[in-house]
Scaffold this active site. Sequence first.
Site, PDB file in Angstrom:
ATOM      1  N   GLU A 112      43.192  32.360  35.186  1.00  0.00           N
ATOM      2  CA  GLU A 112      42.525  31.114  34.772  1.00  0.00           C
ATOM      3  C   GLU A 112      41.280  31.412  33.939  1.00  0.00           C
ATOM      4  OE1 GLU A 112      42.614  29.961  38.925  1.00  0.00           O
ATOM      5  OE2 GLU A 112      43.481  28.038  38.366  1.00  0.00           O
ATOM      6  N   GLU A 132      49.003  32.030  43.574  1.00  0.00           N
ATOM      7  CA  GLU A 132      48.433  31.201  44.652  1.00  0.00           C
ATOM      8  C   GLU A 132      49.485  30.675  45.612  1.00  0.00           C
ATOM      9  OE1 GLU A 132      47.596  31.057  41.443  1.00  0.00           O
ATOM     10  OE2 GLU A 132      45.434  30.750  41.224  1.00  0.00           O
TER      11      GLU A 132
HETATM   12  N1  COA Z   1      40.149  38.363  46.960  1.00  0.00           N
HETATM   13  C1  COA Z   1      39.505  39.184  47.787  1.00  0.00           C
HETATM   14  N2  COA Z   1      39.748  40.496  47.849  1.00  0.00           N
HETATM   15  C2  COA Z   1      40.693  40.990  47.039  1.00  0.00           C
HETATM   16  C3  COA Z   1      41.409  40.189  46.146  1.00  0.00           C
HETATM   17  C4  COA Z   1      41.104  38.815  46.125  1.00  0.00           C
HETATM   18  N3  COA Z   1      41.695  37.960  45.267  1.00  0.00           N
HETATM   19  N4  COA Z   1      42.285  40.955  45.477  1.00  0.00           N
HETATM   20  C5  COA Z   1      42.111  42.211  45.942  1.00  0.00           C
HETATM   21  N5  COA Z   1      41.162  42.236  46.891  1.00  0.00           N
HETATM   22  C6  COA Z   1      40.658  43.382  47.639  1.00  0.00           C
HETATM   23  C7  COA Z   1      41.638  43.859  48.699  1.00  0.00           C
HETATM   24  O1  COA Z   1      41.536  43.071  49.862  1.00  0.00           O
HETATM   25  C8  COA Z   1      41.178  45.271  48.881  1.00  0.00           C
HETATM   26  O2  COA Z   1      40.013  45.248  49.657  1.00  0.00           O
HETATM   27  P1  COA Z   1      39.819  46.294  50.884  1.00  0.00           P
HETATM   28  O3  COA Z   1      39.883  47.658  50.239  1.00  0.00           O
HETATM   29  O4  COA Z   1      38.490  45.951  51.429  1.00  0.00           O
HETATM   30  O5  COA Z   1      40.961  46.061  51.809  1.00  0.00           O
HETATM   31  C9  COA Z   1      40.774  45.692  47.483  1.00  0.00           C
HETATM   32  O6  COA Z   1      40.527  44.488  46.759  1.00  0.00           O
HETATM   33  C10 COA Z   1      41.857  46.459  46.743  1.00  0.00           C
HETATM   34  O7  COA Z   1      43.027  45.669  46.739  1.00  0.00           O
HETATM   35  P2  COA Z   1      44.456  46.226  47.223  1.00  0.00           P
HETATM   36  O8  COA Z   1      45.292  45.065  47.631  1.00  0.00           O
HETATM   37  O9  COA Z   1      44.270  47.309  48.229  1.00  0.00           O
HETATM   38  O10 COA Z   1      44.991  46.884  45.870  1.00  0.00           O
HETATM   39  P3  COA Z   1      46.519  47.081  45.449  1.00  0.00           P
HETATM   40  O11 COA Z   1      46.491  47.949  44.233  1.00  0.00           O
HETATM   41  O12 COA Z   1      47.339  47.521  46.598  1.00  0.00           O
HETATM   42  O13 COA Z   1      47.045  45.606  45.025  1.00  0.00           O
HETATM   43  C11 COA Z   1      46.878  43.461  43.933  1.00  0.00           C
HETATM   44  C12 COA Z   1      46.477  44.962  43.916  1.00  0.00           C
HETATM   45  C13 COA Z   1      46.105  42.792  42.831  1.00  0.00           C
HETATM   46  C14 COA Z   1      48.385  43.321  43.711  1.00  0.00           C
HETATM   47  C15 COA Z   1      46.509  42.873  45.316  1.00  0.00           C
HETATM   48  O14 COA Z   1      45.156  43.195  45.614  1.00  0.00           O
HETATM   49  C16 COA Z   1      46.619  41.363  45.364  1.00  0.00           C
HETATM   50  O15 COA Z   1      47.719  40.843  45.477  1.00  0.00           O
HETATM   51  N6  COA Z   1      45.482  40.658  45.340  1.00  0.00           N
HETATM   52  C17 COA Z   1      45.469  39.212  45.491  1.00  0.00           C
HETATM   53  C18 COA Z   1      45.905  38.511  44.229  1.00  0.00           C
HETATM   54  C19 COA Z   1      45.890  37.016  44.457  1.00  0.00           C
HETATM   55  O16 COA Z   1      46.609  36.481  45.274  1.00  0.00           O
HETATM   56  N7  COA Z   1      45.031  36.305  43.699  1.00  0.00           N
HETATM   57  C20 COA Z   1      44.905  34.892  43.772  1.00  0.00           C
HETATM   58  C21 COA Z   1      43.860  34.514  44.743  1.00  0.00           C
HETATM   59  S1  COA Z   1      43.676  32.761  44.878  1.00  0.00           S
END
Ligand code: COA
Length: 258
Positions: A112, A132
């Site tokens: 966004e 989402e």
């Molecule tokens: N909000 C808060 N924390 C987030 C985040 C988010 N949107 N996206 C990633 N993080 C944090 C993780 O919780 C993790 O924190 P930690 O080390 O304290 O546990 C850190 O960032 C690294 O993320 P991680 O998931 O371990 O990395 P990855 O390479 O395995 O996966 C993504 C990367 C982007 C695929 C995965 O983090 C993800 O799906 N994030 C959420 C995306 C999402 O749903 N966004 C919309 C939100 S409304």
Amino acid sequence: MSYTLTHIENRILTITINRPDKLNALNQATLEELKSHVVAAQDNTDIAVIIITGSGDKAFVAGADIGELATTNAVTGMQFAKFGQSVMNAIEDSRKPVIAAVNGFALGGGCELAMACHLRIASDNAKFGQPEIKLGVIPGFGGSQRLTRLVGRGKSMEMNLLGEMIDANEAVRIGLANQVIPAADLSATVNSIASKLAASAPIALSMVIDTVNRGYEFSLADALDYEIKAFGICCATEDKSEGTSAFLEKRTAQFSGQ
Ligand code: COA
């Protein structure tokens, strides 16, 4: 200010979302900082162009902060979405061009944010998506609307319903991103585009942003009428005299923004 970094060079303001340990997720404080930088830039004559990017080499912005999202109810959820939309609107309405340097994940609020910018230049490791739905919600910072306007109803519906990521080449193919650049060259390429914009005519740039964005919401007849008036305003500027004179005198124009 602790979640964003700013740097001004050659009249280009670079705002870096700086929460790499959380993949630059947008919490309320980060959104507030981002908005205040963009608003302040509007009246800062040392700034002609804005770049927004993410810290580290993995993420642009991986979305709204899910930790904060988890604590919302109907009322606070609406407040969060309303404030987030005000940030995106401030970026979209910026009179100075805003470029998203998408250096990795641009998910949810990150997609966004990128869409609110006027140009999206993606590194080849970038991934876009509106995931989402997987959290039991929908986009709240404009994703259901700006994505539809950028890529059409069919693709927007698919991305919002399935919540899957697409890569940078697919983003360009569907019109979500403007260009894909090798990750190592992203910063130089975006700075080069920003430099071109910084040397361009500021009032005309702001008129392009305004007529494209506002006109998109009007009927064609009203939008064309709006363009006529904006064109007239440009014709009264010193920049128009300079631009036309420079062409006729076979020299490079030096625009003053007057
Ligand atoms: N909000 C808060 N924390 C987030 C985040 C988010 N949107 N996206 C990633 N993080 C944090 C993780 O919780 C993790 O924190 P930690 O080390 O304290 O546990 C850190 O960032 C690294 O993320 P991680 O998931 O371990 O990395 P990855 O390479 O395995 O996966 C993504 C990367 C982007 C695929 C995965 O983090 C993800 O799906 N994030 C959420 C995306 C999402 O749903 N966004 C919309 C939100 S409304």
